[in-house]
Design a protein around this motif. Structure first.
Motif, PDB file in Angstrom:
ATOM      1  N   HIS A 150     -17.890 -55.181 -25.247  1.00  0.00           N
ATOM      2  CA  HIS A 150     -19.221 -55.551 -24.757  1.00  0.00           C
ATOM      3  C   HIS A 150     -19.256 -55.623 -23.230  1.00  0.00           C
ATOM      4  CE1 HIS A 150     -17.042 -59.391 -25.035  1.00  0.00           C
ATOM      5  NE2 HIS A 150     -17.816 -59.793 -24.037  1.00  0.00           N
ATOM      6  N   GLU A 151     -18.131 -55.964 -22.585  1.00  0.00           N
ATOM      7  CA  GLU A 151     -18.102 -56.022 -21.128  1.00  0.00           C
ATOM      8  C   GLU A 151     -18.306 -54.632 -20.525  1.00  0.00           C
ATOM      9  OE1 GLU A 151     -14.807 -58.204 -19.459  1.00  0.00           O
ATOM     10  OE2 GLU A 151     -14.603 -59.410 -21.283  1.00  0.00           O
ATOM     11  N   ILE A 152     -17.699 -53.637 -21.162  1.00  0.00           N
ATOM     12  CA  ILE A 152     -17.856 -52.249 -20.706  1.00  0.00           C
ATOM     13  C   ILE A 152     -19.272 -51.764 -20.996  1.00  0.00           C
ATOM     14  CG2 ILE A 152     -16.965 -49.890 -20.943  1.00  0.00           C
ATOM     15  CD1 ILE A 152     -14.338 -51.180 -21.986  1.00  0.00           C
ATOM     16  N   GLU A 153     -19.742 -52.044 -22.212  1.00  0.00           N
ATOM     17  CA  GLU A 153     -21.078 -51.590 -22.630  1.00  0.00           C
ATOM     18  C   GLU A 153     -22.177 -52.218 -21.787  1.00  0.00           C
ATOM     19  OE1 GLU A 153     -23.100 -50.732 -26.930  1.00  0.00           O
ATOM     20  OE2 GLU A 153     -22.180 -52.702 -26.626  1.00  0.00           O
ATOM     21  N   ASN A 154     -21.988 -53.467 -21.379  1.00  0.00           N
ATOM     22  CA  ASN A 154     -23.002 -54.155 -20.585  1.00  0.00           C
ATOM     23  C   ASN A 154     -23.177 -53.530 -19.200  1.00  0.00           C
ATOM     24  OD1 ASN A 154     -23.478 -55.933 -22.640  1.00  0.00           O
ATOM     25  ND2 ASN A 154     -22.344 -57.631 -21.748  1.00  0.00           N
ATOM     26  N   ILE A 155     -22.202 -52.749 -18.765  1.00  0.00           N
ATOM     27  CA  ILE A 155     -22.300 -52.052 -17.471  1.00  0.00           C
ATOM     28  C   ILE A 155     -22.624 -50.579 -17.671  1.00  0.00           C
ATOM     29  CG2 ILE A 155     -21.121 -51.467 -15.319  1.00  0.00           C
ATOM     30  CD1 ILE A 155     -21.613 -54.435 -15.642  1.00  0.00           C
ATOM     31  N   LEU A 156     -21.930 -49.921 -18.589  1.00  0.00           N
ATOM     32  CA  LEU A 156     -21.979 -48.468 -18.689  1.00  0.00           C
ATOM     33  C   LEU A 156     -22.800 -47.931 -19.848  1.00  0.00           C
ATOM     34  CD1 LEU A 156     -18.214 -47.689 -17.938  1.00  0.00           C
ATOM     35  CD2 LEU A 156     -20.111 -47.865 -16.323  1.00  0.00           C
ATOM     36  N   GLY A 157     -23.214 -48.766 -20.788  1.00  0.00           N
ATOM     37  CA  GLY A 157     -24.041 -48.286 -21.881  1.00  0.00           C
ATOM     38  C   GLY A 157     -25.355 -47.724 -21.363  1.00  0.00           C
ATOM     39  N   PRO A 158     -25.945 -46.729 -22.043  1.00  0.00           N
ATOM     40  CA  PRO A 158     -27.204 -46.120 -21.568  1.00  0.00           C
ATOM     41  C   PRO A 158     -28.308 -47.128 -21.286  1.00  0.00           C
ATOM     42  CG  PRO A 158     -26.277 -44.814 -23.347  1.00  0.00           C
ATOM     43  CD  PRO A 158     -25.434 -46.045 -23.254  1.00  0.00           C
ATOM     44  N   GLU A 159     -28.516 -48.088 -22.175  1.00  0.00           N
ATOM     45  CA  GLU A 159     -29.561 -49.079 -21.949  1.00  0.00           C
ATOM     46  C   GLU A 159     -29.249 -49.949 -20.735  1.00  0.00           C
ATOM     47  OE1 GLU A 159     -30.311 -51.347 -25.437  1.00  0.00           O
ATOM     48  OE2 GLU A 159     -31.052 -49.644 -26.605  1.00  0.00           O
ATOM     49  N   SER A 160     -27.970 -50.287 -20.565  1.00  0.00           N
ATOM     50  CA  SER A 160     -27.573 -51.102 -19.418  1.00  0.00           C
ATOM     51  C   SER A 160     -27.734 -50.326 -18.118  1.00  0.00           C
ATOM     52  CB  SER A 160     -26.119 -51.568 -19.579  1.00  0.00           C
ATOM     53  OG  SER A 160     -25.969 -52.367 -20.731  1.00  0.00           O
ATOM     54  N   LEU A 161     -27.369 -49.043 -18.129  1.00  0.00           N
ATOM     55  CA  LEU A 161     -27.562 -48.226 -16.931  1.00  0.00           C
ATOM     56  C   LEU A 161     -29.031 -48.154 -16.553  1.00  0.00           C
ATOM     57  CD1 LEU A 161     -25.254 -45.073 -17.183  1.00  0.00           C
ATOM     58  CD2 LEU A 161     -25.064 -46.978 -15.599  1.00  0.00           C
ATOM     59  N   ALA A 162     -29.888 -47.946 -17.562  1.00  0.00           N
ATOM     60  CA  ALA A 162     -31.327 -47.844 -17.295  1.00  0.00           C
ATOM     61  C   ALA A 162     -31.858 -49.122 -16.661  1.00  0.00           C
ATOM     62  CB  ALA A 162     -32.071 -47.543 -18.591  1.00  0.00           C
ATOM     63  N   LYS A 163     -31.341 -50.258 -17.118  1.00  0.00           N
ATOM     64  CA  LYS A 163     -31.805 -51.541 -16.591  1.00  0.00           C
ATOM     65  C   LYS A 163     -31.182 -51.860 -15.240  1.00  0.00           C
ATOM     66  CE  LYS A 163     -31.987 -56.473 -17.727  1.00  0.00           C
ATOM     67  NZ  LYS A 163     -31.644 -57.508 -18.748  1.00  0.00           N
ATOM     68  N   ASN A 164     -29.868 -51.710 -15.133  1.00  0.00           N
ATOM     69  CA  ASN A 164     -29.154 -52.130 -13.920  1.00  0.00           C
ATOM     70  C   ASN A 164     -29.372 -51.194 -12.740  1.00  0.00           C
ATOM     71  OD1 ASN A 164     -28.086 -54.219 -15.433  1.00  0.00           O
ATOM     72  ND2 ASN A 164     -26.200 -53.128 -15.919  1.00  0.00           N
ATOM     73  N   CYS A 165     -29.687 -49.942 -13.014  1.00  0.00           N
ATOM     74  CA  CYS A 165     -29.786 -48.957 -11.930  1.00  0.00           C
ATOM     75  C   CYS A 165     -31.223 -48.618 -11.572  1.00  0.00           C
ATOM     76  CB  CYS A 165     -29.031 -47.681 -12.311  1.00  0.00           C
ATOM     77  SG  CYS A 165     -27.276 -47.970 -12.647  1.00  0.00           S
ATOM     78  N   GLN A 166     -32.156 -49.342 -12.151  1.00  0.00           N
ATOM     79  CA  GLN A 166     -33.562 -49.126 -11.810  1.00  0.00           C
ATOM     80  C   GLN A 166     -33.810 -49.616 -10.388  1.00  0.00           C
ATOM     81  OE1 GLN A 166     -36.283 -51.122 -14.374  1.00  0.00           O
ATOM     82  NE2 GLN A 166     -38.080 -50.103 -13.571  1.00  0.00           N
TER      83      GLN A 166
END
Length: 373
Positions: A150-166
């Motif tokens: 989950h630590e990896i997914e929270n940064i690199l998962g598609p949904e996380s990327l969409a949120k964190n990199c907006q």
């Protein structure tokens, strides 16, 4: 899907780069959702050219490639991407390895938000803008990949990327020095220092007369004092921002002292209020606060079940209508907005309009709002 099988965990310490990619990184990328389909993409060993011509060269064809990142993955047509570099397990990840992966992520062709290194012993994730000398955001030993995925997914998962990199840009006028054009409320509360109610008939105060005729009005004294002294009064959520005209407004939702109190506020339409001010900026001076005001109308029909502060709801025995007016004197200090308020609610009974009756309820107290940005 288990990423690290017992066999992989047992043999990973001897893997070369190719084995690390195949046995460790490939399963991670698939579980993250990067399979070159849908809204995501993945590129393998993509050639990166130097972003400039060498001095004296007339053609960039004479320059050797800068490098080939093992993986580049991200979101199609949107911000959010990362590169992954595999390293052999026999040698620990070095500062030079981190610098190399960072150069790929920061390359003009790539512009990745994150870069990742994995050597079969551990997986580390870095933020590109923080540079190659920063600490990793995530550092997970191979034996803990499944438990801490989950630590990896929270940064690199598609949904996380969409949120964190907006990325959005605030081009509006700031609220005041130290704030942008909007600010969300983090923690917030208000206190009732004083309260009063009066019953008027044709403009004459008849409160004491009506208390003798209607003993239930004595209960109002008890409930209001209990509300003032025993309950923590909070604002659920809200924000300060400029509207389309450039005026500063505050949208605030109140939590309610009790479940019944919140239900009653909703029935009266005062659980969520929008305050506005004519001032161009939020004051930084407590002696000259910014004045915010709001008004709201309400009406209740005869027989409506109306919640009490404590206890069950009771039906009202007549139609009721009225309005509220709240004025707040606020200023910013450090990371908070604070000040005083005065709220007045006027209740009228349409059936007795000829008698000129109205009930006026007033609160005054203090407000403290912590700002999230």
């Amino acid at each position: 899907m288990t990423i690290v099988t017992p066999t992989v965990l047992q043999q990973a310490h001897s893997y070369n780069e190719a084995k690390v990619r195949y046995q460790v990184i490939d399963p991670i990328m698939r579980k993250l959702g990067y399979d070159d389909g849908g809204e995501t993409y993945i590129e393998l060993e993509e050639e990166l050219a130097y972003p400039y011509f060498h001095i004296g060269h007339k053609s960039k064809k004479k320059d050797l490639p800068l490098g080939f990142p093992d993986y580049r993955a991200g979101l199609k047509g949107r911000r959010g991407s990362f590169v992954v570099e595999a390293k052999a397990a026999k040698v620990d990840i070095s500062a030079e390895d981190v610098e190399q992966a960072h150069s790929y992520a920061a390359h003009a062709q790539v512009g990745a938000n994150y870069f990742v290194l994995c050597d079969g012993n551990t997986l580390v994730v870095y933020e590109t803008l923080s540079g190659p000398n920063s600490d990793p955001i995530v550092d997970v030993p191979l034996a803990e990949i499944d438990a801490r995925f989950h630590e990896i997914e929270n940064i690199l998962g598609p949904e996380s990327l969409a949120k964190n990199c907006q990325v959005s840009y605030d081009l509006n006028l700031k609220l005041c020095d130290g704030l942008r054009s909007s600010a969300e409320l983090r923690s917030r509360e208000y206190e009732i220092d004083k309260w009063s109610f009066h019953i008027y008939q044709n403009g004459i105060d008849k409160t004491e007369d009506f208390k003798k005729l209607a003993p239930q009005l004595q209960d109002l004294d008890v409930q209001m004092e209990q509300l003032r002294s025993d309950f923590n009064l909070k604002i659920e959520e809200g924000a300060l921002k400029r509207d389309r005209t450039g005026r500063i407004s505050a949208q605030i939702s109140f939590a309610g002292a009790t479940k019944n109190n919140l239900s009653a506020m909703k029935q009266l339409g005062i659980n969520t209020l929008t305050f506005a001010t004519k001032d161009e900026f939020l004051s930084l001076d407590r002696t000259q606060p910014t004045v915010f005001e709001t008004t709201a109308d309400f009406s209740l029909e005869h027989g409506t079940m109306f919640p009490q502060l404590l206890g069950s709801a009771v039906p009202i025995d007549t139609d009721l209508e009225g309005d509220t007016h709240t004025i707040a004197y606020l200023f910013k200090e450090a990371d908070a907005v604070l000040g005083d308020y005065l709220s007045t609610a006027v209740y009228r009974v349409p059936q007795f309009a000829s008698l000129g009756l109205k009930l006026e309820l007033k609160f005054q107290g203090r407000i403290l709002i912590r700002l999230a940005s």
